[in-house]
Design an enzyme around this catalytic site. Structure first.
Site, PDB file in Angstrom:
ATOM      1  N   SER A 218      48.272  43.834  38.021  1.00  0.00           N
ATOM      2  CA  SER A 218      47.880  44.776  36.974  1.00  0.00           C
ATOM      3  C   SER A 218      48.709  46.039  37.108  1.00  0.00           C
ATOM      4  CB  SER A 218      46.396  45.130  37.112  1.00  0.00           C
ATOM      5  OG  SER A 218      46.040  46.213  36.282  1.00  0.00           O
TER       6      SER A 218
ATOM      7  N   GLY B 146      39.606  34.504  28.700  1.00  0.00           N
ATOM      8  CA  GLY B 146      40.537  35.618  28.808  1.00  0.00           C
ATOM      9  C   GLY B 146      41.984  35.248  29.046  1.00  0.00           C
TER      10      GLY B 146
ATOM     11  N   THR C 186      43.868  29.474  37.986  1.00  0.00           N
ATOM     12  CA  THR C 186      42.517  29.794  38.446  1.00  0.00           C
ATOM     13  C   THR C 186      41.853  30.770  37.478  1.00  0.00           C
ATOM     14  OG1 THR C 186      43.227  31.651  39.856  1.00  0.00           O
ATOM     15  CG2 THR C 186      43.185  29.441  40.847  1.00  0.00           C
TER      16      THR C 186
ATOM     17  N   TYR D 183      39.394  48.116  42.632  1.00  0.00           N
ATOM     18  CA  TYR D 183      40.170  47.150  41.853  1.00  0.00           C
ATOM     19  C   TYR D 183      41.669  47.393  42.046  1.00  0.00           C
ATOM     20  CZ  TYR D 183      42.190  44.948  37.653  1.00  0.00           C
ATOM     21  OH  TYR D 183      42.946  44.204  36.788  1.00  0.00           O
TER      22      TYR D 183
ATOM     23  N   SER E 221      40.387  30.162  34.614  1.00  0.00           N
ATOM     24  CA  SER E 221      41.024  29.910  33.316  1.00  0.00           C
ATOM     25  C   SER E 221      40.057  29.456  32.228  1.00  0.00           C
ATOM     26  CB  SER E 221      42.139  28.878  33.475  1.00  0.00           C
ATOM     27  OG  SER E 221      41.719  27.749  34.207  1.00  0.00           O
TER      28      SER E 221
END
Length: 264
Positions: free
Chosen positions: A141, A18, A13, A154, A15
């Site tokens: 992350s 980046g 997804t 985030y 895609s």
């Protein structure tokens, strides 16, 4: 090690640019049939053409759908009822002081970064379990563990992804399906590059100086001491999706350059 995913279908997804695009390209190079996803058909088509020209023999197709909404996920599942590999990569970020983040931003971040993966995992995982093979990867992350003060909304979503990934992995017990998360470092994707260029302009610096200063100021524990490239993150993800990664399950795998200052 030769990673061969011939005969497997992989959906990545977000895609069209980046990290997601780099992952899609990496999976295409292993022989997997890769499905590109983005909100707009034009960008999806451009990415299919780009990967097709860069990877000999690539099997690439696309589905345009906005996975930040329930309807978008439903449309994607209808167009692509079955996959062997799901990479939940779609996501957004935005530096903003906590006291200036309205409720709608918290909901928007949660819908895009978290619920897209929840909905698609719910749609695809049962088929993987039935066929007794599959890979689900959440692109989290380092901010999921080191919550950044400049974008707490985030970091919240990235922590949520870690919890969901681990919980789903528990449902795969005794099967050949795995669910893992990957924790990238700050990565020089198109969106981040725009952010860094804006910083450079504001501070009268070169892009290189702005990037270096950002890492030193906001990620001082980094051992890498630079932004990662999308390809460096994709290498980890491609491995996690491979048949060779069969004993890696329920893991939060770091590709964050040593920012997280713990040994476990």
């Amino acid at each position: 090690m030769k990673i061969d995913l011939s005969g497997k279908t992989a959906l990545v997804t977000g895609s069209t640019a980046g990290i997601g695009k780099a992952i899609a390209k990496g999976l295409a190079a292993t022989g997997a049939e890769v499905v590109i996803n983005g909100r707009g058909q034009a960008k999806v088509d451009a990415t299919i053409a780009a990967i097709g020209s860069e990877v000999a023999g690539a099997k690439v197709r696309g589905v345009a759908a906005d996975v930040s909404t329930a309807d978008g996920c439903k449309a994607l599942l209808a167009a692509l009822p079955q996959v062997d590999i799901l990479v939940n990569n779609a996501g957004i970020f935005e530096p903003k002081p906590f006291f200036e983040i309205p409720d709608k931003d918290w909901s928007r971040f949660f819908d895009i970064n978290v619920m897209s993966g929840v909905r698609l995992s719910r749609g695809y995982m049962q088929g993987m379990l039935k066929r007794n093979w599959g890979r689900i990867v959440f692109i989290s992350s380092e901010s999921g563990l080191n919550i950044p003060t400049e974008m707490i909304q985030y970091g919240m979503t990235k922590t949520a992804q870690l919890a969901i990934s681990r919980g789903l992995a528990e449902l795969t017990r005794g099967t050949a399906v795995t669910v893992n998360s990957v924790l990238p470092a700050p990565t020089m994707s198109e969106g981040v590059e725009t952010f860094v260029r804006d910083l450079a302009k504001q501070n009268g610096q070169s892009v290189e100086e702005a990037a270096t200063n950002f890492v030193k100021q906001h990620r001082p524990s980094s051992i890498l001491q630079r932004f990662a490239s999308p390809e460096e993150i994709a290498n980890m993800v491609v491995y996690v999706c491979s048949k060779q990664a069969s004993a890696t399950n329920g893991a939060a795998l770091r590709a964050e350059g040593g920012i997280i200052n713990t040994i476990a």
